[in-house]
Motif scaffolding. Structure first.
Motif, mmCIF file in Angstrom:
data_model
loop_
_atom_site.group_PDB
_atom_site.id
_atom_site.type_symbol
_atom_site.label_atom_id
_atom_site.label_comp_id
_atom_site.label_asym_id
_atom_site.label_seq_id
_atom_site.Cartn_x
_atom_site.Cartn_y
_atom_site.Cartn_z
ATOM 1 N N THR A 54 0.743 -1.287 0.012
ATOM 2 C CA THR A 54 -0.066 0.062 -0.054
ATOM 3 C C THR A 54 0.836 1.424 0.079
ATOM 4 O O THR A 54 2.276 1.082 0.159
ATOM 5 C CB THR A 54 -0.968 0.197 1.299
ATOM 6 N N HIS A 55 0.379 2.534 -0.093
ATOM 7 C CA HIS A 55 1.013 3.668 -0.076
ATOM 8 C C HIS A 55 1.817 3.911 1.151
ATOM 9 O O HIS A 55 2.855 4.806 1.168
ATOM 10 C CB HIS A 55 0.268 4.760 -0.629
ATOM 11 N N ARG A 56 1.494 3.205 2.371
ATOM 12 C CA ARG A 56 2.259 3.433 3.523
ATOM 13 C C ARG A 56 3.309 2.787 3.744
ATOM 14 O O ARG A 56 4.111 2.811 4.749
ATOM 15 C CB ARG A 56 1.344 3.410 4.764
ATOM 16 N N ASP A 57 3.609 1.464 2.799
ATOM 17 C CA ASP A 57 4.461 0.703 3.087
ATOM 18 C C ASP A 57 5.839 1.081 2.581
ATOM 19 O O ASP A 57 5.947 2.166 2.102
ATOM 20 C CB ASP A 57 4.280 -0.670 2.520
ATOM 21 N N LEU A 58 6.805 0.354 2.814
ATOM 22 C CA LEU A 58 8.391 0.727 2.319
ATOM 23 C C LEU A 58 8.797 -0.429 1.518
ATOM 24 O O LEU A 58 8.807 -1.586 1.941
ATOM 25 C CB LEU A 58 8.954 0.654 3.572
ATOM 26 N N ILE A 59 9.406 -0.336 0.291
ATOM 27 C CA ILE A 59 9.625 -1.350 -0.661
ATOM 28 C C ILE A 59 11.311 -1.316 -0.741
ATOM 29 O O ILE A 59 11.786 -0.143 -0.987
ATOM 30 C CB ILE A 59 9.258 -1.175 -2.202
ATOM 31 N N VAL A 60 11.991 -2.590 -0.456
ATOM 32 C CA VAL A 60 13.272 -2.410 -0.088
ATOM 33 C C VAL A 60 14.044 -3.465 -1.312
ATOM 34 O O VAL A 60 13.417 -4.682 -1.070
ATOM 35 C CB VAL A 60 13.718 -2.647 1.318
ATOM 36 N N GLU A 61 14.965 -3.099 -2.010
ATOM 37 C CA GLU A 61 15.716 -3.945 -2.921
ATOM 38 C C GLU A 61 17.224 -4.230 -2.253
ATOM 39 O O GLU A 61 17.854 -3.017 -2.071
ATOM 40 C CB GLU A 61 15.627 -3.482 -4.350
ATOM 41 N N PHE A 62 17.281 -5.248 -1.671
ATOM 42 C CA PHE A 62 18.829 -5.354 -1.138
ATOM 43 C C PHE A 62 19.590 -5.780 -2.519
ATOM 44 O O PHE A 62 19.616 -7.097 -2.762
ATOM 45 C CB PHE A 62 18.612 -6.416 -0.028
ATOM 46 N N ALA A 63 20.402 -5.054 -3.120
ATOM 47 C CA ALA A 63 21.317 -5.418 -4.182
ATOM 48 C C ALA A 63 22.514 -4.419 -4.156
ATOM 49 O O ALA A 63 22.356 -3.427 -3.772
ATOM 50 C CB ALA A 63 20.575 -5.335 -5.408
#
Length: 418
Positions: A54-63
């Protein structure tokens, strides 16, 4: 504190994140990305789980590769990418983005324990005394206590006792009646009544004159204030959070602070350590400051590992204010997209100069008149008293055993003679 859901995918990609969040006091639980949410829950998701965000979340890419941070915008969640080399700051930035707004940024387990104690204190109405050097975040702690207390929906009023003229302090704190003194063209309720039902923070409380300390003590004991020029007291319901950057017990011993007021304020003391003794807080506070000062429309200036090492190695005699100045300069003057060690203009504190020795008393020559000698000795005594009290006239007068009015007359005579 609201719960933070760390998805299984994000926890697998960055095995250190769950322990980091829990170590600094967050209620973090590992959950499947598609599980139903609790009310107000924020989730940290792996980039592969974007569809569940949702818009409140945090998307993390560990790369590996250049790290980046894109704030939430247009209904899309915030996104981060960082690899192992930037993991220390990346974890601190994640904590910053999910922390409640009122909670001070922290990355040190000891600081998390301090905030846990402040949380317990906030549940009561006990008077709090926050002690710490200038710039350590005492007002932030006071605001946090208010925000999670039963008084959170009432006013929070902060006053710096050192910033107000002595002649106006009583009227500012307790209010005044119209015409009660020159310039009082209208009545004023004062800060105690402005904070009624809420919290009043008295910052730099050690700077209050002794005469006003007695009136403050009565206001705390009786829960009522007497406005200047009034004949009837007014009842107030205020929780007091006092703060000082000096050792109040030492001030009491020196006769500059009333012992009875000290014990009235020292119900629940909270000692805030200097930033230099909270090394892991430096990363967390740096993340908070960089997010706060991130120019609109520009890419986030991610600090390099070398820059973080330099920040962590500095002693920060100016505490958080100094750190904020350094980071603001780096944002303006950096050469590349990231903040590197060379972009940090950290000033070495010049050694404290020893006070100049007072000149020896001039030799009394026979031709000098006795009145001249008396005036010279009097002037020297006044200069020494003002120097010893940092220019504080009331304390200098008390040191000399004269009234403040008499001291003003003596200073006027000295200026006229000069």
């Amino acid at each position: 504190m609201r719960m933070i859901g760390l998805s299984e995918g994000a926890a697998d990609a960055n095995p250190t994140l769950a322990g980091w969040l829990r170590g600094i006091g967050f209620d973090a639980a590992i959950v499947p990305a598609t599980d139903p949410r609790e009310r107000g829950e924020i989730r940290i998701l792996d980039i592969s789980e974007t569809a569940a965000a949702t818009h409140r979340d945090l998307i993390v890419e560990f790369a590996d590769g250049a790290p980046f941070y894109h704030p939430a915008a247009d209904g899309l969640p915030a996104r981060l990418r960082f690899g192992f080399a930037d993991m220390a700051f990346g974890n601190a930035l994640i904590a910053e983005l999910v922390r409640p707004a009122a909670r001070p940024a922290c990355g040190e387990p000891e600081s998390a324990k301090f905030l846990a104690l402040a949380t317990k204190v906030a549940r009561s109405d006990a008077t709090v005394l926050v002690l710490g050097e200038t710039g350590t975040g005492k007002e932030g702690v006071a605001r946090y206590i208010h925000a999670i207390s039963p008084r959170a929906d009432k006013p929070f009023v902060a006053v710096n006792c050192a910033a107000l003229p002595e002649t106006m302090l009583e009227a500012m704190l307790f209010g005044h009646q119209k015409g009660s003194f020159t310039g009082a063209g209208a009545a004023s309720e004062g800060l105690f009544r402005a904070a009624d039902g809420g919290t009043l923070m008295l910052d730099e409380v050690a700077e209050l004159p002794l005469a006003l300390q007695a009136k403050l003590l009565r206001a705390l004991q009786e829960r009522e204030v007497l406005p200047v020029g009034a004949t009837r007291s007014v009842t107030v319901d205020v929780r007091i959070v006092a703060a000082a950057n000096r050792d109040l017990a030492a001030e009491v011993a020196a006769g500059r602070f009333r012992a009875d007021l000290y014990w009235r304020l020292n119900v629940m003391p909270l000692n805030l350590k200097p930033l230099g003794e909270r090394r892991q807080d430096i990363r967390a506070i740096a993340a908070a400051l960089l997010v706060r000062h991130m120019p609109a429309g520009e890419a986030f200036a991610w600090p390099t590992a070398a820059a973080l090492d330099r920040l962590m190695a500095h002693g920060w005699p100016g505490n958080v204010r100094e750190l904020e100045n350094v980071l603001q300069r780096a944002l303006l003057l950096r050469d590349g997209d990231r903040i590197d060690a060379g972009d940090l203009s950290i000033e070495a504190m010049a050694p404290v100069m020893a006070p100049a020795a007072m000149p020896e008393a001039p030799e009394v020559r026979p031709q000098r008149r006795f009145a001249d000698i008396a005036r010279a000795l009097q002037a020297r005594a006044i200069e020494e008293a003002l120097a010893a009290t940092g220019g504080h006239r009331l304390r200098a007068a008390e040191r000399l055993g004269i009234s403040e009015r008499t001291l003003r007359y003596r200073l006027a005579d000295m200026r006229a003679a000069a």
